[in-house]
Design a protein around this motif. Structure first.
Motif, mmCIF file in Angstrom:
data_model
loop_
_atom_site.group_PDB
_atom_site.id
_atom_site.type_symbol
_atom_site.label_atom_id
_atom_site.label_comp_id
_atom_site.label_asym_id
_atom_site.label_seq_id
_atom_site.Cartn_x
_atom_site.Cartn_y
_atom_site.Cartn_z
ATOM 1 N N VAL A 299 0.830 -1.205 0.000
ATOM 2 C CA VAL A 299 0.000 0.000 0.000
ATOM 3 C C VAL A 299 0.867 1.259 0.000
ATOM 4 O O VAL A 299 0.611 2.202 -0.763
ATOM 5 C CB VAL A 299 -0.950 -0.002 1.217
ATOM 6 N N VAL A 300 1.902 1.284 0.825
ATOM 7 C CA VAL A 300 2.694 2.516 0.945
ATOM 8 C C VAL A 300 3.670 2.692 -0.219
ATOM 9 O O VAL A 300 4.294 3.755 -0.336
ATOM 10 C CB VAL A 300 3.468 2.551 2.280
ATOM 11 N N THR A 301 3.820 1.679 -1.067
ATOM 12 C CA THR A 301 4.702 1.817 -2.238
ATOM 13 C C THR A 301 3.899 1.847 -3.535
ATOM 14 O O THR A 301 4.429 1.495 -4.600
ATOM 15 C CB THR A 301 5.720 0.655 -2.292
ATOM 16 N N THR A 302 2.653 2.278 -3.456
ATOM 17 C CA THR A 302 1.798 2.304 -4.646
ATOM 18 C C THR A 302 2.413 3.125 -5.771
ATOM 19 O O THR A 302 2.370 2.736 -6.951
ATOM 20 C CB THR A 302 0.415 2.868 -4.283
ATOM 21 N N ARG A 303 2.997 4.264 -5.439
ATOM 22 C CA ARG A 303 3.587 5.113 -6.477
ATOM 23 C C ARG A 303 4.802 4.469 -7.134
ATOM 24 O O ARG A 303 5.172 4.845 -8.257
ATOM 25 C CB ARG A 303 3.971 6.466 -5.879
ATOM 26 N N GLU A 304 5.442 3.560 -6.444
ATOM 27 C CA GLU A 304 6.633 2.894 -6.985
ATOM 28 C C GLU A 304 6.339 1.430 -7.275
ATOM 29 O O GLU A 304 7.229 0.588 -7.181
ATOM 30 C CB GLU A 304 7.779 3.008 -5.978
ATOM 31 N N ARG A 305 5.114 1.126 -7.619
ATOM 32 C CA ARG A 305 4.694 -0.261 -7.706
ATOM 33 C C ARG A 305 5.450 -1.058 -8.765
ATOM 34 O O ARG A 305 5.633 -2.266 -8.623
ATOM 35 C CB ARG A 305 3.192 -0.353 -7.962
ATOM 36 N N ARG A 306 5.902 -0.415 -9.810
ATOM 37 C CA ARG A 306 6.611 -1.163 -10.853
ATOM 38 C C ARG A 306 7.926 -1.733 -10.345
ATOM 39 O O ARG A 306 8.333 -2.816 -10.770
ATOM 40 C CB ARG A 306 6.860 -0.267 -12.056
ATOM 41 N N SER A 307 8.591 -1.015 -9.465
ATOM 42 C CA SER A 307 9.874 -1.495 -8.949
ATOM 43 C C SER A 307 9.733 -2.213 -7.615
ATOM 44 O O SER A 307 10.467 -3.174 -7.344
ATOM 45 C CB SER A 307 10.846 -0.315 -8.780
ATOM 46 N N ALA A 308 8.794 -1.771 -6.780
ATOM 47 C CA ALA A 308 8.696 -2.314 -5.421
ATOM 48 C C ALA A 308 7.809 -3.545 -5.339
ATOM 49 O O ALA A 308 8.138 -4.506 -4.618
ATOM 50 C CB ALA A 308 8.182 -1.231 -4.464
ATOM 51 N N TRP A 309 6.687 -3.533 -6.010
ATOM 52 C CA TRP A 309 5.717 -4.622 -5.848
ATOM 53 C C TRP A 309 6.253 -5.994 -6.262
ATOM 54 O O TRP A 309 6.008 -6.977 -5.559
ATOM 55 C CB TRP A 309 4.436 -4.285 -6.613
ATOM 56 N N PRO A 310 6.960 -6.119 -7.388
ATOM 57 C CA PRO A 310 7.480 -7.458 -7.727
ATOM 58 C C PRO A 310 8.364 -8.043 -6.635
ATOM 59 O O PRO A 310 8.304 -9.248 -6.356
ATOM 60 C CB PRO A 310 8.256 -7.216 -9.025
ATOM 61 N N LYS A 311 9.178 -7.216 -6.010
ATOM 62 C CA LYS A 311 10.062 -7.708 -4.947
ATOM 63 C C LYS A 311 9.261 -8.127 -3.721
ATOM 64 O O LYS A 311 9.513 -9.193 -3.140
ATOM 65 C CB LYS A 311 11.076 -6.619 -4.563
ATOM 66 N N LEU A 312 8.312 -7.306 -3.319
ATOM 67 C CA LEU A 312 7.509 -7.631 -2.144
ATOM 68 C C LEU A 312 6.687 -8.893 -2.365
ATOM 69 O O LEU A 312 6.616 -9.771 -1.490
ATOM 70 C CB LEU A 312 6.593 -6.456 -1.797
ATOM 71 N N ILE A 313 6.062 -8.985 -3.521
ATOM 72 C CA ILE A 313 5.241 -10.160 -3.817
ATOM 73 C C ILE A 313 6.104 -11.411 -3.899
ATOM 74 O O ILE A 313 5.736 -12.485 -3.394
ATOM 75 C CB ILE A 313 4.449 -9.943 -5.116
ATOM 76 N N ALA A 314 7.273 -11.292 -4.515
ATOM 77 C CA ALA A 314 8.164 -12.445 -4.647
ATOM 78 C C ALA A 314 8.621 -12.943 -3.272
ATOM 79 O O ALA A 314 8.654 -14.159 -3.024
ATOM 80 C CB ALA A 314 9.382 -12.078 -5.495
ATOM 81 N N ILE A 315 8.947 -12.010 -2.385
ATOM 82 C CA ILE A 315 9.389 -12.404 -1.045
ATOM 83 C C ILE A 315 8.252 -13.094 -0.296
ATOM 84 O O ILE A 315 8.446 -14.126 0.370
ATOM 85 C CB ILE A 315 9.883 -11.171 -0.262
#
Length: 462
Positions: A299-315
């Protein structure tokens, strides 16, 4: 209790520390030996997490549990981790030169006073743990019997485990307790309590190590000591059950994710994922805890979702994947999964329990007689950080706390057999709420630093 058993526990925990140091070297290395000392608490918990997860997998696939498996697993993990560290460019610093007047690390007056108080507390906690009896119901009803079965049979005896209550609880704690029995030389259920003292010391060291230098000691130590002296913590941390270990894994993982939101160092996220995997292998609630931290970070990285979300989801997915073998074993042996009643939810058929369940969750989290003012301190820190103009850290912390309360509410609402009560015999809500309390010394110092100085200070490569 005897000196031989205590020495055995010391040896086991040194093994776990050595494995953790190897994993830390693979993840980030260290610029100086002082930095390694500062991060030794993190290394220790990483060692406990990694060996616990691997030991569980080995038992699931049928590898006999004993000294060869215990020591061999640690050696293999270390031998795999060190080359990875070298491949990533990590190197050991030079050994310090001998000097007539060696340089001592600077220690502020605040740090010295609070560190001394913490040492005094932990010394008293050691004496309490080494004399504790096996009185907790969950401990003698299934956690320790599972450990004894692993110790005597060398694995998950199908008939014995089927006879116990809570068959589906993940087995990391019984496996760790069985390893302690091997190193103690016997299933000493009294000295076993000291293993959980070592885990508490590791948690304290991890929080202090990750925050020291980055946050003023005035913000680091008081929340930590407040948590330690909370009535329920002081009276229950040494029980040979999974509750506090789950909270310790999760709190440090949540802190590492918070630091990743600041620094964006990949090692912080990988270390958090390993701790979340261990949390999910410790208790079923670990899934909800891990999801709360991952979703809050998303939620707090919505603006950077292209770079942050793949890493968070993968972990998150990788951590959950480590528990698949245990879930498969449960299905193959037709053991209960422990899910809620009423078609898998138990919610819509029990709407009258919704408000009482929420009220119980909130009153437990804020109960002074259990946790003193630990949770109100967290609320104050969140408000102060928002007032200072911060957004990411206080929003992340708020979401993790809100998700925790929702999970506590769900646990009572979805299980009609649980009473609307704080009595442990009727409802496990008190044990669950430890998640919020151990989160406080991990996240509140960052919030207070953000409110006071606009932003926590970076520390080297941490």
């Amino acid at each position: 209790m005897n000196a031989h058993a205590i020495a055995g526990l010391v040896a086991l925990n040194l093994l776990l520390l050595a494995v953790g140091v190897s994993i830390l070297f693979a993840l980030r290395g260290w610029a100086s030996w002082g930095q390694l000392l500062r991060l030794s608490g993190v290394a220790y918990l990483l060692g406990v997490a990694a060996t616990g997860v691997v030991w569980t997998f080995e038992l699931v696939v049928g590898i006999p549990f004993g000294f060869p498996a215990i020591i061999g697993t640690g050696a293999i993990l270390a031998l795999l981790a060190v080359p990875v560290g070298y491949r990533l460019g990590h190197r050991l610093p030079r050994l310090p030169r001998l000097r007539v007047k060696p340089e001592l690390p600077r220690l502020s007056l605040v740090s010295a006073v609070f560190a001394a108080l913490t040492v005094v507390y932990l010394e008293g906690a050691f004496r309490a743990a080494r004399l504790a009896g096996l009185y907790e119901f969950d401990a003698w009803a299934f956690w320790v019997p599972k450990a004894k079965a692993i110790y005597y049979f060398g694995g998950f005896d199908q008939q014995f485990f089927r006879e116990l209550i809570n068959q589906a609880y993940p087995p990391l704690v019984p496996v760790l307790e069985a390893a302690a029995f091997y190193f103690m030389g016997a299933p000493d259920v009294v000295t076993l309590h000291l293993q959980f003292w070592f885990l508490l010391v590791g948690f304290v060291g991890a929080v202090v190590g990750l925050l020291s230098g980055r946050v003023s000691p005035v913000f680091v130590w008081p929340p930590l000591l407040l948590m330690l002296v909370a009535p329920h913590v002081g009276g229950h941390f040494y029980h040979p059950t999974a509750d506090f270990l789950l909270d310790e894994f999760f709190a440090v993982a949540a802190l590492l994710i918070a630091l990743w939101l600041i620094d964006r160092k990949d090692w912080q996220l990988v270390a958090a994922g390993l701790l979340l995997a261990a949390a999910m292998s410790t208790k079923r609630e670990g899934y909800a805890f891990a999801a709360s931290a991952i979703v809050a970070a998303l939620v707090v990285t919505t603006r950077e979702r292209r770079s942050a979300w793949p890493k968070l989801i993968a972990i998150g997915l990788a951590a959950a994947a480590t528990t698949v073998p245990w879930r498969v074993l449960l299905a193959v042996r037709h053991l209960g999964g422990g899910g809620p009643e009423a078609g898998g939810t138990g919610l819509f058929s029990n709407l009258d329990r919704a408000w009482p369940s929420l009220r119980l969750a909130l009153s437990t989290v804020f109960d002074y007689h259990l946790w003193l003012v630990v949770t109100p301190l967290a609320v104050v820190a969140i408000v102060a950080a928002f007032a200072a103009g911060a957004r990411t850290l206080p929003l992340y912390t708020t979401l993790v706390y809100v998700f925790a309360v929702i999970a506590f509410t769900y646990s009572t609402w979805a299980f009609p057999s649980l009473g609307i009560s704080k009595k442990p015999a009727l409802n496990p809500i008190v044990r669950l709420s430890g998640e919020v309390v151990l989160l406080t010394p991990a996240l509140v110092p960052l919030l207070l630093a953000r409110a006071w100085r606009r932003a926590p200070q970076p520390v080297g490569d941490t």
